[in-house]
Scaffold this active site. Structure first.
Site, PDB file in Angstrom:
ATOM      1  N   SER A   1      62.253  51.409 -41.028  1.00  0.00           N
ATOM      2  CA  SER A   1      61.082  51.958 -40.344  1.00  0.00           C
ATOM      3  C   SER A   1      59.797  51.500 -41.024  1.00  0.00           C
ATOM      4  O   SER A   1      59.825  50.930 -42.118  1.00  0.00           O
ATOM      5  CB  SER A   1      61.138  53.494 -40.320  1.00  0.00           C
TER       6      SER A   1
ATOM      7  N   PHE B   1      69.066  54.118 -45.656  1.00  0.00           N
ATOM      8  CA  PHE B   1      69.970  55.275 -45.591  1.00  0.00           C
ATOM      9  C   PHE B   1      69.627  56.047 -44.331  1.00  0.00           C
ATOM     10  O   PHE B   1      68.613  56.740 -44.272  1.00  0.00           O
ATOM     11  CB  PHE B   1      69.807  56.158 -46.827  1.00  0.00           C
ATOM     12  N   GLU B   2      70.451  55.889 -43.291  1.00  0.00           N
ATOM     13  CA  GLU B   2      70.194  56.507 -41.993  1.00  0.00           C
ATOM     14  C   GLU B   2      71.447  57.221 -41.487  1.00  0.00           C
ATOM     15  O   GLU B   2      72.536  57.043 -42.039  1.00  0.00           O
ATOM     16  CB  GLU B   2      69.741  55.441 -40.982  1.00  0.00           C
TER      17      GLU B   2
ATOM     18  N   TYR C   1      45.432  61.759 -53.652  1.00  0.00           N
ATOM     19  CA  TYR C   1      46.322  60.584 -53.602  1.00  0.00           C
ATOM     20  C   TYR C   1      46.241  59.792 -54.907  1.00  0.00           C
ATOM     21  O   TYR C   1      47.055  59.978 -55.803  1.00  0.00           O
ATOM     22  CB  TYR C   1      46.008  59.690 -52.396  1.00  0.00           C
TER      23      TYR C   1
END
Length: 397
Positions: A50, A73-74, A236
């Site tokens: 993705s 890792f899906e 951030y």
């Protein structure tokens, strides 16, 4: 079977497999419209399912004709209520499209942090991928990591360092603008975040690949970073995420030393702000993005992940328009950092409240659409089709 978008807070729970497939095809069409460019032909992408990783894979395959290995890792479909993850379908769609054009597109669904995953990929490179890779892209994003040597699992934290941060945030599920508070991290939380999101696993991958002699002479390895601006530094760059990114700089130096005898290079790429599943859950970041996107869209500089990654490889890394900072990092984020862009973004953000954050004054609708696209919803050119769970389960991985 009908697919329904489901959001909890700013986390996508639903998925449209057919929409994911169309979104991958849309990204492929974008790359093809830009024409061919010269780049490595044997590529390993760690975190390929993705956002940045997928976009990189699409650009290199359909823009430069690269054979690719993708590690992610899906989860696949189990029932109509549990259809798995968007990345599962992205991987399938990519493989099908690449193989139609005669390209190798190997998908490994595994825990990339483990030693077993590294060995499995190495064995494949040696036995079925020509023996060497020319480019290694590290684009892994995870909130948890298990140390492969100790077995201890670490969890990252998105927190401030020092003082707490108070500011505007958005809940997309409720379409609500509210004031949020980000608490300061403990020293342990900082260390754990670096352990998960820093450069340690990147270095472990490169050591394993080097020791196995599957890296080509002059190999390049890239890792995506984000430094941000003064507008988002408190939560951030100045927070736990910033510490993790700083660790990647340190590990890049280590990898450069490791690869010196084969003239290899580790390149930190400081990317721009884009819509990803990760960026949607960073406190305050959506507010920054809907202001930034509005300004950059009007200037013609706003990019989606596929636009950004294709420019990075086509024009900068393997083109004639590289931009580096004093630390040797590639800086495709220069459009975001443009002084006029930042000034206009700050001015816009300061005007936002619960009554106007989601109107034409901002790019809220654009951010929401891009967020939805990640799960296969609101996808351009999508045509609804009827499909059963058994048909989804039969899709070849």
């Amino acid at each position: 079977m009908k697919f329904k978008q489901n959001i909890r807070g700013n986390v996508a729970l639903g998925v449209n497999p057919l929409g994911c497939k169309q979104e991958v095809l849309n990204q492929i069409d974008y790359v093809k419209s830009k024409g061919h460019y010269d780049a490595p032909k044997k590529v390993l992408i760690i975190g390929a399912s993705s956002s940045y990783g997928l976009a990189t894979r699409i650009s290199l395959a359909f823009g430069a004709g690269a054979d690719t290995i993708g590690v992610s890792f899906e989860k696949g479909p189990k029932s109509e209520r549990n259809l798995g993850t968007a990345g599962w379908y992205n991987n399938i769609a990519f493989r099908e499209a690449a193989e139609k054009e005669g390209l190798v597109a190997k998908n490994f669904v595994t825990d990339a942090f483990s030693h077993d995953a590294k060995q499995e990929v190495i064995d494949y490179i040696k036995n079925e991928f020509g023996g060497k890779v020319d480019l290694v892209v590290y684009s892994l994003a995870s909130g948890r990591r298990t140390d492969p040597d100790t077995g201890e699992t670490y969890t990252s934290s998105i927190k401030a360092i020092g003082d707490k941060v108070v500011g505007p945030n958005i809940n997309m599920q409720k379409e609500e603008f509210f004031i949020d508070t980000l608490e300061p991290a403990t020293e342990q939380e900082i260390a754990d975040t670096v352990k998960v999101m820093g450069g340690e696993d990147w270095e472990l991958w490169m050591k394993a690949l080097k020791e196995a002699d599957v890296l080509s002479e002059g190999v390049l390895t890239t890792n995506y970073s984000y430094l941000g601006t003064e507008l988002n530094r408190p939560y951030y760059g100045g927070g736990t995420l910033g510490q993790a990114k700083a660790d990647c700089d340190v590990k890049a130096d280590n990898i450069n030393k490791l690869l010196a005898d084969i003239n290899g290079k580790a390149q930190i790429v400081v990317a721009t702000a884009v819509t990803t599943k990760a960026s949607s859950v960073i406190p305050f970041f959506i507010v920054y993005c809907i202001g930034l996107y509005k300004v950059m869209s009007e200037k013609g500089t706003h990019e989606t992940p596929i636009m950004h990654q294709d420019r990075i490889y086509r024009e900068m890394i393997y083109g004639d328009k590289p931009e580096y900072d004093d630390e040797g990092r590639l800086r495709p984020d220069s459009w975001e950092l443009d002084s006029d862009t930042q000034a206009e973004t700050e001015e816009l953000i300061m005007k936002l409240n619960e009554d106007n954050f989601n109107n034409d004054m901002t790019a809220y609708d654009l951010f929401y659409k891009e967020f939805s696209n990640l799960s296969g919803f609101m996808v351009d050119n999508y045509v609804d089709e009827d499909i059963t769970i058994d048909e989804l389960k039969s899709w070849e991985y």
